[in-house]
Design an enzyme around this catalytic site. Structure first.
Site, PDB file in Angstrom:
ATOM      1  CG  HIS A  19      44.202  48.766  43.458  1.00  0.00           C
ATOM      2  ND1 HIS A  19      44.926  47.599  43.553  1.00  0.00           N
ATOM      3  CD2 HIS A  19      42.897  48.384  43.517  1.00  0.00           C
ATOM      4  CE1 HIS A  19      44.098  46.570  43.664  1.00  0.00           C
ATOM      5  NE2 HIS A  19      42.866  47.020  43.637  1.00  0.00           N
ATOM      6  CG  ASN A  66      37.020  44.405  42.714  1.00  0.00           C
ATOM      7  OD1 ASN A  66      38.237  44.485  42.802  1.00  0.00           O
ATOM      8  ND2 ASN A  66      36.219  44.680  43.721  1.00  0.00           N
ATOM      9  CG  ASP A  91      47.980  46.719  42.630  1.00  0.00           C
ATOM     10  OD1 ASP A  91      47.228  46.465  41.662  1.00  0.00           O
ATOM     11  OD2 ASP A  91      47.601  46.609  43.810  1.00  0.00           O
ATOM     12  CG  ASN A 112      39.071  41.086  44.451  1.00  0.00           C
ATOM     13  OD1 ASN A 112      39.100  39.884  44.690  1.00  0.00           O
ATOM     14  ND2 ASN A 112      38.756  41.974  45.366  1.00  0.00           N
TER      15      ASN A 112
END
Length: 185
Positions: A19, A66, A91, A112
């Site tokens: 991530h 997020n 990613d 997100n």
């Protein structure tokens, strides 16, 4: 001027995870372009560099994935930038591990960090460098997969994609979208 925002999560526990591919690309660019000083600005770690006479602001939002949109919007406002001066590196599950894709606009595909940026900027029309991480194997939950550090072969694939991602960012600045897509997609 361009804002190059790499998406990821702050903290050492996330540093080597899939991530954090966006952070990895920004770190690679900082290394290649000689960034010497990082500062906290607008909710992100930023470093300014010159690339062929073009000022670049490298950014790693520190608000967690997020809520990346807040720092990105804050930096764009602070520097008076428009969406066509934003390159987001992130990613991407839907791209094979070790490969990249470059595009302008599009949806968030459940990502997100992208959703947050779309919401805060009220547009989807900005450049994206998408670092392929592939899909999780078997029944591995997506969150567990993206927040895990890849093992040996997968780590090598991610490192290769990070290198290509950094080259693609510079190509967008040098050559524009179409030529960059022809070279990297």
């Amino acid at each position: 001027m361009y804002l190059i925002a790499g998406l990821g999560n702050p903290g050492p526990e996330y540093a080597a995870t899939r991530h954090n591919a966006g952070f990895m690309v920004v770190d690679r660019l900082a290394e290649e372009l000689g960034a010497r000083y990082w500062k906290n600005e607008g909710g992100a770690l930023t470093a300014k560099v010159l690339y062929k006479g073009q000022e670049l602001v490298l950014a790693k939002p520190q608000s967690f994935m997020n809520t990346s949109g807040g720092p990105v919007k804050s930096l764009m406002s602070a520097y008076g930038l428009k969406p066509d001066q934003l390159i987001v590196v992130h990613d991407e599950l839907d791209i094979p591990a070790g490969t990249i894709r470059v595009k302008l606009g599009g949806g968030h595909a459940g990502h997100n960090g992208l959703r947050s940026i779309c919401d805060k900027l009220a547009t989807r029309d900005w450049l994206r460098v998408r670092i392929g991480i592939g899909r999780p194997p078997g029944r591995t939950p997506v969150a567990d997969f993206v927040l895990a550090a890849p093992k040996k072969e997968q780590a090598e694939e991610l490192a290769a994609a990070v290198d290509e991602g950094a080259k693609a960012v510079l190509s967008l600045i040098d050559n524009g979208l179409e030529k960059t897509q022809q070279a990297f997609n």
